[in-house]
Design a protein around this motif. Structure first.
Motif, PDB file in Angstrom:
ATOM      1  N   PRO A  62       0.703  -1.094  -0.012  1.00 38.29           N
ATOM      2  CA  PRO A  62      -0.070  -0.086  -0.109  1.00 38.29           C
ATOM      3  C   PRO A  62       0.728   1.239  -0.129  1.00 38.29           C
ATOM      4  O   PRO A  62       0.339   2.433  -0.370  1.00 38.29           O
ATOM      5  N   GLU A  63       2.140   1.285   0.354  1.00 34.65           N
ATOM      6  CA  GLU A  63       2.885   2.386   0.428  1.00 34.65           C
ATOM      7  C   GLU A  63       3.437   2.579  -1.165  1.00 34.65           C
ATOM      8  O   GLU A  63       3.758   3.783  -1.185  1.00 34.65           O
ATOM      9  N   SER A  64       3.344   1.644  -2.000  1.00 29.75           N
ATOM     10  CA  SER A  64       4.166   1.817  -3.211  1.00 29.75           C
ATOM     11  C   SER A  64       3.128   2.569  -3.975  1.00 29.75           C
ATOM     12  O   SER A  64       3.756   3.173  -4.994  1.00 29.75           O
ATOM     13  N   ASP A  65       1.878   2.188  -3.893  1.00 31.02           N
ATOM     14  CA  ASP A  65       0.777   2.815  -4.904  1.00 31.02           C
ATOM     15  C   ASP A  65      -0.551   2.619  -4.357  1.00 31.02           C
ATOM     16  O   ASP A  65      -0.952   1.771  -3.464  1.00 31.02           O
ATOM     17  N   SER A  66      -1.575   3.156  -4.607  1.00 31.18           N
ATOM     18  CA  SER A  66      -3.118   2.982  -4.096  1.00 31.18           C
ATOM     19  C   SER A  66      -3.882   2.316  -4.864  1.00 31.18           C
ATOM     20  O   SER A  66      -3.726   1.983  -6.031  1.00 31.18           O
ATOM     21  N   SER A  67      -4.475   1.488  -4.296  1.00 30.45           N
ATOM     22  CA  SER A  67      -5.362   0.336  -5.223  1.00 30.45           C
ATOM     23  C   SER A  67      -6.536   0.899  -5.796  1.00 30.45           C
ATOM     24  O   SER A  67      -7.011   0.550  -6.772  1.00 30.45           O
ATOM     25  N   GLU A  68      -6.967   2.271  -5.278  1.00 27.76           N
ATOM     26  CA  GLU A  68      -7.971   2.848  -6.075  1.00 27.76           C
ATOM     27  C   GLU A  68      -7.565   3.805  -7.106  1.00 27.76           C
ATOM     28  O   GLU A  68      -8.334   4.156  -7.905  1.00 27.76           O
ATOM     29  N   ASN A  69      -6.806   4.769  -6.666  1.00 26.24           N
ATOM     30  CA  ASN A  69      -6.084   5.436  -7.360  1.00 26.24           C
ATOM     31  C   ASN A  69      -4.641   5.624  -7.620  1.00 26.24           C
ATOM     32  O   ASN A  69      -3.883   6.548  -7.277  1.00 26.24           O
ATOM     33  N   PRO A  70      -4.234   4.561  -8.301  1.00 28.24           N
ATOM     34  CA  PRO A  70      -2.877   4.346  -8.418  1.00 28.24           C
ATOM     35  C   PRO A  70      -2.222   5.588  -9.087  1.00 28.24           C
ATOM     36  O   PRO A  70      -2.943   6.258 -10.123  1.00 28.24           O
ATOM     37  N   GLN A  71      -0.996   5.873  -8.912  1.00 27.63           N
ATOM     38  CA  GLN A  71      -0.268   6.994  -9.414  1.00 27.63           C
ATOM     39  C   GLN A  71       1.261   6.815  -9.997  1.00 27.63           C
ATOM     40  O   GLN A  71       1.794   7.620 -10.851  1.00 27.63           O
ATOM     41  N   SER A  72       1.686   5.676  -9.668  1.00 25.70           N
ATOM     42  CA  SER A  72       2.987   5.159 -10.139  1.00 25.70           C
ATOM     43  C   SER A  72       3.361   5.360 -11.771  1.00 25.70           C
ATOM     44  O   SER A  72       4.434   5.869 -12.165  1.00 25.70           O
ATOM     45  N   MET A  73       2.378   4.636 -12.432  1.00 29.02           N
ATOM     46  CA  MET A  73       2.600   4.953 -13.976  1.00 29.02           C
ATOM     47  C   MET A  73       2.239   6.397 -14.533  1.00 29.02           C
ATOM     48  O   MET A  73       3.116   6.842 -15.561  1.00 29.02           O
ATOM     49  N   ASP A  74       1.482   7.153 -13.689  1.00 25.25           N
ATOM     50  CA  ASP A  74       1.168   8.520 -14.121  1.00 25.25           C
ATOM     51  C   ASP A  74       2.314   9.246 -13.916  1.00 25.25           C
ATOM     52  O   ASP A  74       2.629   9.946 -14.824  1.00 25.25           O
ATOM     53  N   LYS A  75       2.837   9.170 -12.900  1.00 22.75           N
ATOM     54  CA  LYS A  75       3.980  10.096 -12.560  1.00 22.75           C
ATOM     55  C   LYS A  75       5.301   9.525 -13.458  1.00 22.75           C
ATOM     56  O   LYS A  75       6.121  10.398 -13.921  1.00 22.75           O
ATOM     57  N   LEU A  76       5.556   8.246 -13.738  1.00 23.47           N
ATOM     58  CA  LEU A  76       6.662   7.837 -14.687  1.00 23.47           C
ATOM     59  C   LEU A  76       6.530   8.154 -16.008  1.00 23.47           C
ATOM     60  O   LEU A  76       7.642   9.091 -16.677  1.00 23.47           O
ATOM     61  N   LEU A  77       5.326   8.250 -16.515  1.00 16.80           N
ATOM     62  CA  LEU A  77       5.185   8.687 -18.037  1.00 16.80           C
ATOM     63  C   LEU A  77       5.104  10.136 -18.022  1.00 16.80           C
ATOM     64  O   LEU A  77       5.414  10.728 -19.166  1.00 16.80           O
ATOM     65  N   GLY A  78       4.443  10.869 -16.965  1.00 18.33           N
ATOM     66  CA  GLY A  78       4.488  11.981 -17.037  1.00 18.33           C
ATOM     67  C   GLY A  78       5.774  13.021 -16.922  1.00 18.33           C
ATOM     68  O   GLY A  78       6.041  13.963 -17.311  1.00 18.33           O
ATOM     69  N   SER A  79       6.834  12.170 -16.285  1.00 21.00           N
ATOM     70  CA  SER A  79       8.136  12.778 -16.130  1.00 21.00           C
ATOM     71  C   SER A  79       8.684  12.700 -17.559  1.00 21.00           C
ATOM     72  O   SER A  79       9.959  13.375 -17.645  1.00 21.00           O
ATOM     73  N   LEU A  80       8.171  12.148 -18.579  1.00 20.74           N
ATOM     74  CA  LEU A  80       8.760  11.970 -19.800  1.00 20.74           C
ATOM     75  C   LEU A  80       7.981  12.817 -20.809  1.00 20.74           C
ATOM     76  O   LEU A  80       8.448  12.775 -22.013  1.00 20.74           O
ATOM     77  N   GLY A  81       7.097  13.638 -20.355  1.00 18.30           N
ATOM     78  CA  GLY A  81       6.627  14.694 -21.111  1.00 18.30           C
ATOM     79  C   GLY A  81       5.166  14.506 -21.566  1.00 18.30           C
ATOM     80  O   GLY A  81       4.751  15.391 -21.801  1.00 18.30           O
ATOM     81  N   ALA A  82       4.815  13.175 -21.196  1.00 18.28           N
ATOM     82  CA  ALA A  82       3.217  12.749 -21.434  1.00 18.28           C
ATOM     83  C   ALA A  82       2.257  13.621 -20.545  1.00 18.28           C
ATOM     84  O   ALA A  82       2.358  13.984 -19.553  1.00 18.28           O
ATOM     85  N   ASP A  83       1.063  14.062 -21.453  1.00 19.98           N
ATOM     86  CA  ASP A  83      -0.042  14.597 -20.766  1.00 19.98           C
ATOM     87  C   ASP A  83      -0.734  13.661 -20.186  1.00 19.98           C
ATOM     88  O   ASP A  83      -1.651  13.137 -20.782  1.00 19.98           O
ATOM     89  N   VAL A  84      -0.710  13.241 -19.044  1.00 20.14           N
ATOM     90  CA  VAL A  84      -1.360  12.093 -18.484  1.00 20.14           C
ATOM     91  C   VAL A  84      -2.731  12.544 -17.732  1.00 20.14           C
ATOM     92  O   VAL A  84      -2.756  13.506 -17.042  1.00 20.14           O
ATOM     93  N   ARG A  85      -3.704  11.838 -18.337  1.00 14.25           N
ATOM     94  CA  ARG A  85      -5.047  12.363 -18.159  1.00 14.25           C
ATOM     95  C   ARG A  85      -5.920  11.492 -16.839  1.00 14.25           C
ATOM     96  O   ARG A  85      -5.408  10.194 -16.751  1.00 14.25           O
ATOM     97  N   ASP A  86      -6.400  12.244 -16.091  1.00 21.85           N
ATOM     98  CA  ASP A  86      -6.913  11.676 -15.030  1.00 21.85           C
ATOM     99  C   ASP A  86      -8.378  11.029 -15.557  1.00 21.85           C
ATOM    100  O   ASP A  86      -9.084  11.484 -16.360  1.00 21.85           O
ATOM    101  N   TRP A  87      -8.584   9.665 -14.949  1.00 20.85           N
ATOM    102  CA  TRP A  87     -10.068   9.275 -15.384  1.00 20.85           C
ATOM    103  C   TRP A  87     -10.453   8.414 -14.408  1.00 20.85           C
ATOM    104  O   TRP A  87      -9.824   7.845 -13.584  1.00 20.85           O
ATOM    105  N   SER A  88     -11.781   7.891 -14.670  1.00 25.31           N
ATOM    106  CA  SER A  88     -12.190   6.762 -13.447  1.00 25.31           C
ATOM    107  C   SER A  88     -12.020   5.392 -13.781  1.00 25.31           C
ATOM    108  O   SER A  88     -12.371   4.684 -12.799  1.00 25.31           O
TER     109      SER A  88
END
Length: 293
Positions: free
Chosen positions: A166-192
């Motif tokens: 649970p400390e590495s990512d949230s099971s309901e709203n995970p962010q690890s891939m969002d942050k990783l790809l966002g750091s490469l310039g991608a516009d990461v969209r939030d979605w449900s």
């Protein structure tokens, strides 16, 4: 960046339909100095049915794989496939129990040593480690520009809660891939629907239900304005790709790619090298979305 070797469990999918996931994973890790060692003579993890049909068989399959890892040079094993990760993680937790280890030893036919010390991590968790993410950033040659991405984790990468960290990512709203790809310039969209089930385990036994779940994920991804769906599971990938034809009537095709393929592009590998030419939607203008870092 030099690191000690990490055991790498590709699983059956990455030697078949998900070969681009395997290829891009190896390229990315090689570029940033991570040595992946595939255990010799590994066996299928039992996904997706062994754990529900025959618990004894499932324990034996997982115990044998972890035994092979424990005999190698690393006490950490990473699995890109979410189903493989989940099965191996479940086995590693079961084998903390001495009675279970003894039973598993009898099933495997060998004394299991140090299997309880093997750390099982998903590839996304591994690459999201701050030190490794920094190594990726230092090696990027291109940044994404005007690329709208939704990150699809599926249901097994960050679940069940008792198995995942649970400390590495949230099971309901995970962010690890969002942050990783966002750091490469991608516009990461939030979605449900980033951690909704795609229905993958019902693909054969209940395809109608699987289609309903998969279509809903695709609809929500398109509604978010995404150009691309990035995934971290080969079963999710095949489910989403195979249902893309249902969207043709709406005039919308959206590439479904492995997150390591996007990282590979940023690191300077070509479209063919990371296997994007083998995707069902392979006419996406990737070069137009890359700028020199």
């Amino acid at each position: 960046m030099a690191t000690k070797p990490i055991a790498y469990f590709p699983g059956c999918s990455l030697h078949g339909l998900a070969k681009p996931f395997d290829v891009s994973t190896r390229l990315v890790c090689n570029k940033i100095g991570i040595t992946l060692e595939e255990p010799e003579d590994w066996n299928c993890c039992g996904a997706t049915s062994a754990h529900s049909i025959d618990h004894t068989l499932n324990l034996a399959l997982g115990a044998r794989n972890l035994h092979l890892v424990a005999k190698g040079m690393s006490n950490t094993v990473t699995a890109p496939c979410a189903a493989c990760y989940s099965n191996l993680k479940r086995s590693s937790l079961e084998l903390q129990n001495p009675q279970k280890r003894q039973f598993a030893s009898e099933l495997v036919g060998e004394r299991l040593e140090k299997v309880e010390t093997v750390n099982v991590v998903h590839l996304l968790e591994l690459l999201s480690d701050p030190s490794i993410t920094n190594a990726i950033k230092k090696n990027i040659k291109y940044r994404f520009s005007d690329l709208n991405v939704v990150c699809y984790y599926g249901c097994l990468t960050v679940r069940p809660n008792l198995e995942s960290d649970p400390e590495s990512d949230s099971s309901e709203n995970p962010q690890s891939m969002d942050k990783l790809l966002g750091s490469l310039g991608a516009d990461v969209r939030d979605w449900s629907h980033k951690s909704e089930c795609c229905g993958g385990s019902h693909s054969l036994c209940g395809p109608e239900l699987a289609n309903i779940r998969t279509d809903e994920v695709l609809r929500q991804a398109i509604a978010s304005g995404a150009d691309v769906i990035a995934v971290a599971c080969p079963l999710c990938h095949s489910n989403l790709e195979f249902r893309l034809h249902a969207l043709q009537a709406r005039g919308k095709q959206i590439p479904v790619v492995f997150f390591t393929q996007l990282i590979g592009l940023a690191l300077g590998y070509t479209i063919k090298e990371v296997g994007l030419n083998k995707m069902l939607v392979n006419s996406f203008p990737w070069r137009d979305k890359l700028t020199l870092a």
